[in-house]
Scaffold this active site. Structure first.
Site, short mmCIF file in Angstrom:
data_model
loop_
_atom_site.label_atom_id
_atom_site.label_comp_id
_atom_site.label_asym_id
_atom_site.label_seq_id
_atom_site.Cartn_x
_atom_site.Cartn_y
_atom_site.Cartn_z
N HIS A 193 27.30 73.38 -16.19
CA HIS A 193 26.50 73.03 -17.37
C HIS A 193 26.46 74.13 -18.53
CE1 HIS A 193 23.47 69.99 -18.79
NE2 HIS A 193 24.29 69.63 -19.58
N ASP A 196 18.74 65.67 -17.30
CA ASP A 196 18.81 67.10 -16.45
C ASP A 196 17.61 66.86 -15.54
OD1 ASP A 196 19.66 69.54 -15.18
OD2 ASP A 196 20.69 69.89 -17.05
N HIS A 239 16.81 69.76 -14.42
CA HIS A 239 16.52 70.90 -14.94
C HIS A 239 16.39 71.36 -16.46
CE1 HIS A 239 18.88 70.99 -11.23
NE2 HIS A 239 17.81 72.13 -10.67
N ASP A 287 17.49 74.04 -18.14
CA ASP A 287 18.65 74.91 -18.66
C ASP A 287 18.26 75.72 -19.67
OD1 ASP A 287 19.74 73.77 -16.44
OD2 ASP A 287 21.23 72.61 -17.43
N HIS A 289 24.60 78.77 -16.19
CA HIS A 289 24.64 77.38 -16.31
C HIS A 289 22.90 76.92 -16.42
CE1 HIS A 289 23.86 75.84 -11.76
NE2 HIS A 289 23.26 76.92 -12.16
N ASP A 298 23.75 66.09 -17.25
CA ASP A 298 23.87 66.62 -16.03
C ASP A 298 23.81 65.62 -14.68
OD1 ASP A 298 23.77 68.05 -13.67
OD2 ASP A 298 22.94 69.75 -14.82
N ASP A 312 22.89 65.78 -12.01
CA ASP A 312 21.76 66.09 -11.06
C ASP A 312 20.47 65.45 -11.63
OD1 ASP A 312 20.49 67.99 -12.60
OD2 ASP A 312 21.39 69.63 -11.85
N GLU A 324 28.17 68.78 -13.74
CA GLU A 324 28.05 69.30 -12.65
C GLU A 324 28.25 68.15 -11.47
OE1 GLU A 324 26.54 72.21 -11.75
OE2 GLU A 324 25.91 72.93 -13.86
MN LIG Z 1 22.08 71.24 -16.29
#
Ligand SMILES: [Mn+2]
Length: 342
Positions: free
Chosen positions: A121, A149, A151, A153, A166, A262, A264, A307
């Site tokens: 990312h 996401d 997260h 980030d 990232h 992302d 994830d 990712e």
């Molecule tokens: Mn990310």
């Protein structure tokens, strides 16, 4: 048979011109494998389906770039004042994201929708910097970013516990972090024209946010829909609220949107093959629905898919989990670019 989208883009001169950038870069984190994702996505037929089924004219140099020519001979960990951990590969990520920004800008300045296949990312520093600059020049306005996401980030070099970049792209893109005085070359290429306003940023899917990041989100009043919000309101209402916040709801004027997705954000049950999986994520349909809703606004000007890591620990390359993750990634892109169920 080609079934192009019926939605007309609000901020692109034509609806079928697509620039594609293949970014085989993994230097924003420590696990190899995420650099192989663009080739895996393309081998799975992603670009073929975009041209054959959705009718896009694809502008792609046919390469997955690995940016070796931008990697400096020496790039020691960069300890900045007050940081818990040194920044890792700071100069490398800075140089590579600058090159990515130029590639994305080249497409975006010609009015193409830009699709970037990552990569970790950190590459969004480049993609968003390139799109933001082109949108400012072409349309004389700012753009919005929707960041999907697990997260946030948005760590700064000071708040990061790992030093992996990232986890920091949003702090550089919003100007919360700037070139460190210990090495002003690191992200020294970023100018205001490359940045976005925190008020034009929306997160969806968050569920693993560091304590310093929570403070950053609160202090800056950043709009964020966590998995708690998805559970509470349902993804339909979350998308209404997210798009209204960006002036992109029904009846609103709209603004150009860069979608940074992302993989994830999806639950590991449907997308296990990623570097930092977190349980309790979006279903496949919730991910696709987010992309469908953004497409329907007609405001999308660029998308990142990042990712996907086909050889991450515990998930073997060409295993079921790896292929499922690639398939999920392809589906997200097709939905954002206009595929519909009916
Ligand atoms: Mn990310």
């Amino acid at each position: 048979m080609t079934t192009p989208s019926t939605i007309d883009p609000k901020f692109l001169p034509s609806k079928d011109q697509l620039g594609v950038v293949g970014v085989g870069f993994s230097g924003g984190q420590t696990k190899p494998g995420v650099d192989a994702a663009p080739a895996a996505l393309i081998e799975a037929g992603l670009l073929d389906s975009l041209s054959n089924e959705l009718g896009y004219t694809i502008h792609h140099d046919g390469k997955v770039h690995n940016y070796t020519e931008y990697i400096p001979p020496s790039d020691p960990p960069l300890q900045t004042a007050g940081a818990r951990a040194p920044m890792l590969k700071a100069l490398t990520v800075s140089n590579v994201t600058k090159a990515i920004a130029d590639q994305v800008y080249e497409h975006a300045s010609q009015g193409r929708l830009v699709l970037t296949l990552g990569g970790d990312h950190s590459i969004a520093i480049g993609t968003i910097a390139g799109t933001a600059k082109a949108v400012r020049e072409r349309l004389g306005r700012e753009m919005a970013v929707i960041w999907i996401d697990a997260h946030a980030d948005i760590n700064t070099p000071e708040s990061s516990g790992s030093g992996n970049i990232h986890g920091m792209p949003v702090s550089y893109l919003t100007g919360l972090s700037k070139a460190p005085k210990e090495n002003p070359e690191v992200f020294g290429w970023m100018k205001d024209e490359n940045r976005i306003n925190v008020s034009k940023l929306v997160y969806i899917g968050l569920r693993d946010v560091d304590i310093p990041e929570k403070k950053i989100l609160r202090e800056n009043g950043i709009k964020a829909f966590s998995m708690h919000d998805v559970d509470k309101y349902g993804i339909g209402r979350v998308m209404e609220m997210a798009l209204e916040h960006l002036n992109c709801g029904p009846g609103q004027e709209g603004m150009p949107i860069h979608l940074s997705f992302d993989v994830d954000a999806l639950d590991p049950q449907v997308a296990p093959s990623t570097g930092t999986p977190v349980r309790g994520g979006l279903t496949l349909r919730e991910g696709d629905f987010i992309c469908e809703c953004i497409h329907e606004t007609g405001c999308l000007v660029a998308m990142d898919l990042v990712e996907v890591n086909t050889i991450v620990e515990g998930v073997e390359h060409d295993s079921f989990g790896s292929m499922e993750t690639v398939r999920a990634g392809c589906s997200l892109v097709r939905c954002a670019l206009g595929e519909s169920l009916l």
